[in-house]
Design a protein around this motif. Sequence first.
Motif, PDB file in Angstrom:
ATOM      1  N   THR A 109       6.212  13.555  -2.525  1.00  0.00           N
ATOM      2  CA  THR A 109       5.351  12.376  -2.357  1.00  0.00           C
ATOM      3  C   THR A 109       6.229  11.146  -2.197  1.00  0.00           C
ATOM      4  N   GLU A 134      -2.146   0.000  -5.727  1.00  0.00           N
ATOM      5  CA  GLU A 134      -3.003   0.666  -4.741  1.00  0.00           C
ATOM      6  C   GLU A 134      -2.361   1.963  -4.241  1.00  0.00           C
ATOM      7  N   ASP A 135      -3.223   2.841  -3.753  1.00  0.00           N
ATOM      8  CA  ASP A 135      -2.790   4.085  -3.110  1.00  0.00           C
ATOM      9  C   ASP A 135      -1.791   4.854  -3.982  1.00  0.00           C
ATOM     10  N   ASN A 187       7.874   0.512  -2.296  1.00  0.00           N
ATOM     11  CA  ASN A 187       7.127   1.687  -2.725  1.00  0.00           C
ATOM     12  C   ASN A 187       7.482   1.928  -4.192  1.00  0.00           C
ATOM     13  N   GLU A 190      -0.606   8.144  -6.111  1.00  0.00           N
ATOM     14  CA  GLU A 190      -0.693   9.576  -6.381  1.00  0.00           C
ATOM     15  C   GLU A 190      -0.340   9.786  -7.852  1.00  0.00           C
ATOM     16  N   ASP A 209       5.417   8.840   0.636  1.00  0.00           N
ATOM     17  CA  ASP A 209       4.713   7.887   1.497  1.00  0.00           C
ATOM     18  C   ASP A 209       3.609   7.132   0.748  1.00  0.00           C
ATOM     19  N   ARG A 210       3.474   7.390  -0.552  1.00  0.00           N
ATOM     20  CA  ARG A 210       2.488   6.691  -1.365  1.00  0.00           C
ATOM     21  C   ARG A 210       3.164   6.221  -2.647  1.00  0.00           C
ATOM     22  N   ASN A 211       2.544   5.264  -3.334  1.00  0.00           N
ATOM     23  CA  ASN A 211       3.002   4.931  -4.678  1.00  0.00           C
ATOM     24  C   ASN A 211       2.726   6.138  -5.574  1.00  0.00           C
TER      25      ASN A 211
END
Length: 553
Positions: free
Chosen positions: A13, A265-266, A235, A268, A15-17
């Motif tokens: 993971t 936000e966003d 990130n 995982e 590409d997301r926080n």
Amino acid sequence: MKYTAAQEKAINTIDRNLQIIACAGSGKTQVISMRVVKILKSGVAPKQIIAFTYTDKAAAELQSRITRLIKEEIGEIQGLSEMYIGTIHAWCLKSVQDLVFQYQKFSVLDAVKLKLFVDKKFNSIGMKDLNMRRFVDTDRFIGALSIIRESKLNPEYSIPPELSLALEKYEETLESSSYFDFTMIMTRALRHLKDDEVFRERILENIGYLIVDEYQDVNPIQENIINALYKIGANICTVGDDDQTLYQWRGSDITMIQKFRERYEDVEYISLEDNFRSSVGIVDIALKSISNNIKRLPKGMNATGHQSFEVGDILYNQYDSTDEEYRFIADTVASIRGTSFLDKEESETRGLDYSDCAILLRRWREAEPITAALEAASIPFIVKGVNNLFQTDEIQAAKAIFLFLDEQIDEHVLLDLWLEVDNNISKGNVEEAILWLKSKFPRDNRYYEQFIIQQIYMKFLDIAGVREELFLDENGQNASGYGREEIVFYNLGMFSQIIHDFETIYFKTESPYKLTTFLNFLRYSADGYYPEGWLNNTYKTPNAVQVMTIHQS
């Protein structure tokens, strides 16, 4: 290495926080390290990765792990030294000194030197305005100001005006002397992140990914810095466990980790619940204890390591007397030594040794009778963090050099104190050293270069013939795993470190005032802060039982 599904997901993971909740023994360092490798494989430059660790030791471990995995997975990579792995304090200091011209001449005062500086500036730094006593209340003064600056204060609460004035004077005095304390490093970095457009742009050039370890122990100002970096485009990956928070007494805010997904936000959310370190018995006890906490993130913990558990591995005993208890501890250490043990599945079986054993205490006052029981059983031990330096004969004698110069004791007392250190110390040599010392009494008209405490101390030891070989013990090592000559000289070296810390702040001070202040420092501040020198030695770890507090462990 074979990863669990949750570990694989955390590694991939990028590409997301990401919020990783990692239970004890879940392999989080390996997961963080492999995630960094994954980010680098995606084409991100090393300088765009920042990892905040809680301690320098943790930073060194993470750095080593990442470097090894990069060599295995990628090979050589250019610019690896530009990746930042270290504490948030060190990153803030580096950032403001690299990017803000006025801070390039600033240096950082550690805890001891800060106390010395505050005492020196007592009249102007705000402490006097609060009716606090010099030397005696210094820790309280510094602690109160740190709490105000690092905590999130209730909007309904207003700081008393006298405290606000003291804070203003404190920071002005530090700044005018070109010093930072640890809090000020962060407040200045945060100020520039919020208000300095050029500073923000330069930071943005060198950050793409931010990893924060031990996130459960961040305090509000640290969280504000993390959030400011997130807002300029980083990130964010946080790693921690609200069940393992340690520093709420020092201002950490557990709601930061518990409400992370509400502020970012966003995100995982991944929970690593496999404990590869502990047996099922340890995990079961831990869960049954911590599950009583009402406010905690929902999670489990599974014992998935190779350690087996047998009835009798975990005992809760009660005794009729403390002597009986301490004898049982010593007997148990002796009886389990040599027991077959497997560290890791891939390693060879070996016998347990003294260094595999630890005795954890709630309070330090329990240490002495326990170590006496170990000594009686001829079991080597090392005590972590008991500050008995000033109770040792050699430090009492060293301190007496300056009590004599202040005319608090006479030459007969000074001579007796040095002769009590060891029978091999020559009375004639000490008398010669005292005769020389009489020429060093402080005078108002003496330049500060003529009264340098470190020089006086070292010269006295030299004339008195105090050498390491003087203390050689024919019986060899004592129960601590060290020879007496090592312990005495480590302690005398620690006294030299105390003098160095003091003279860093007070070097250019008139002789009589300098001596009086040094003795006050020894009386009120130094005692209880410095460990015995040999306990602070990081170069030698004897095969010995470790005795420490639960908090230290």
